[in-house]
Design an enzyme around this catalytic site. Structure first.
Site, PDB file in Angstrom:
ATOM      1  N   ASP A   1       0.834  -1.201   0.000  1.00 47.35           N
ATOM      2  CA  ASP A   1       0.000   0.000   0.000  1.00 47.35           C
ATOM      3  C   ASP A   1       0.867   1.249   0.000  1.00 47.35           C
ATOM      4  O   ASP A   1       1.790   1.361   0.828  1.00 47.35           O
ATOM      5  CB  ASP A   1      -0.863   0.042   1.274  1.00 47.35           C
ATOM      6  CG  ASP A   1      -2.211  -0.622   1.079  1.00 47.35           C
ATOM      7  OD1 ASP A   1      -2.731  -0.612  -0.057  1.00 47.35           O
ATOM      8  OD2 ASP A   1      -2.757  -1.138   2.078  1.00 47.35           O
TER       9      ASP A   1
ATOM     10  N   GLU B   1     -13.747  -3.265  -1.365  1.00 50.39           N
ATOM     11  CA  GLU B   1     -13.940  -3.470   0.079  1.00 50.39           C
ATOM     12  C   GLU B   1     -15.344  -3.077   0.500  1.00 50.39           C
ATOM     13  O   GLU B   1     -15.818  -1.973   0.207  1.00 50.39           O
ATOM     14  CB  GLU B   1     -12.892  -2.645   0.851  1.00 50.39           C
ATOM     15  CG  GLU B   1     -13.021  -2.821   2.356  1.00 50.39           C
ATOM     16  CD  GLU B   1     -11.797  -2.346   3.146  1.00 50.39           C
ATOM     17  OE1 GLU B   1     -10.756  -2.008   2.529  1.00 50.39           O
ATOM     18  OE2 GLU B   1     -11.876  -2.320   4.388  1.00 50.39           O
TER      19      GLU B   1
HETATM   20  O1  KIV Z   1      -4.467  -2.405   4.316  1.00 51.42           O
HETATM   21  C1  KIV Z   1      -5.118  -3.423   4.133  1.00 51.42           C
HETATM   22  O2  KIV Z   1      -5.016  -4.414   4.880  1.00 51.42           O
HETATM   23  C2  KIV Z   1      -6.035  -3.458   2.997  1.00 51.42           C
HETATM   24  C3  KIV Z   1      -6.955  -4.635   2.892  1.00 51.42           C
HETATM   25  C4  KIV Z   1      -8.020  -4.555   3.913  1.00 51.42           C
HETATM   26  C5  KIV Z   1      -7.496  -4.779   1.531  1.00 51.42           C
HETATM   27  O3  KIV Z   1      -6.044  -2.575   2.219  1.00 51.42           O
END
Ligand code: KIV
Length: 272
Positions: A91, A190
């Site tokens: 991310d 989500e």
């Molecule tokens: O940060 C995370 O764990 C996520 C998932 C919930 C898809 O983005």
């Protein structure tokens, strides 16, 4: 029972598209550290997400907003050292790609260069179009994330199901199409209605991975600490807990405390 259709020595973004075409469901789980990623990878999870949920699960923050790019790179590097089979997606944290597309690219490059991960994930649709485009142009695979996007939690106000109303559902469908057209290799959906998620998955050629989005999508993702029952305050309907580690670990640790206090540990065999 194993339901994998093909053996993959290393899962790539291409493998995921192949899995969708073959009708093989994709498994995705989070990991944030070396030891957990070793276990997750050995269990043949296809995609490891170094999620910014580390902000909640590891650091104890209420939201994903505080985690920094440096902290994400630290988590991602630990996972990269452990995982030999899974595709590793990281991310890009809040505040590292929203200002402009150049900043977004700089953040994505740092993640790829400094951690050795294989792809990045970003939250949002049209509002981050230029950033997604620029990152993709640099040759970095991008995964989208629509529906409940935790980095925007203060705009939504709650963690309830998204896109229940027609207008938001239409916008989500357009955003998914746009991400596909730009060249994203996958999209996370989500907490949206299962019917809508299925419709989106059927309308795009790239894999759609759901969390709280029903069974009509191409794969599922969960936070590994939730699946193992290490977290216990979080109980959404979509979560299936496979263990109750919160209790089991607590019991084991209490036993250790008792053993130390009672002088039972260490015994004759446990010393030099
Ligand atoms: O940060 C995370 O764990 C996520 C998932 C919930 C898809 O983005």
């Amino acid at each position: 029972m194993s339901v994998a259709k093909k053996e993959y020595k290393r899962v790539t973004v291409k493998s995921l598209i192949e899995m969708k075409q073959d009708g093989e469901k994709i498994s995705m789980l989070t990991s944030y550290d070396y030891s957990m990623a070793k276990i997750v990878d050995a269990a043949k999870v296809d995609v490891i997400l170094v999620g910014d949920s580390a902000s909640n699960v590891i650091a104890g923050h209420e939201t994903t907003l505080p985690i920094t790019l440096d902290q994400m790179i630290y988590h991602a590097s630990s996972v990269v050292r452990a995982a030999k089979r899974a595709l590793i997606v990281v991310d890009i944290p809040f505040g590292s790609y929203q200002s402009d597309s150049k900043e977004a690219l700089r953040s994505a490059i740092r993640i790829m260069k400094e951690s050795g991960a294989h792809a990045v994930k970003v939250e949002g649709g049209t509002q981050i179009k230029d950033s997604v485009k620029r990152i993709l142009q640099a040759g970095i695979p991008v995964m989208g994330h629509l529906g409940l996007t935790p980095q925007s939690i203060y705009k939504f106000g709650t963690y309830t199901v998204r896109a229940k109303e027609e207008e938001e559902a239409e916008k989500l469908k357009e955003d998914a199409k746009m991400l596909e057209k730009l060249g994203c290799f996958g999209i996370v959906l989500e907490k949206i209605p299962a019917k809508l998620a299925k419709e989106v998955a059927e309308s795009v050629s790239v894999p759609v991975i759901g969390i709280g989005a029903g069974n009509g999508v191409d794969g599922q993702v969960l936070v590994v600490h939730d699946l193992l029952g290490m977290t216990h305050e979080f109980n959404p309907r979509f979560l299936r807990r496979y263990m109750n580690l919160y209790e089991d670990m607590g019991n084991a640790i209490s036993q250790y405390v008792d053993d130390v206090k009672s002088r039972d540990f260490p015994n004759e065999e446990e010393q030099y």
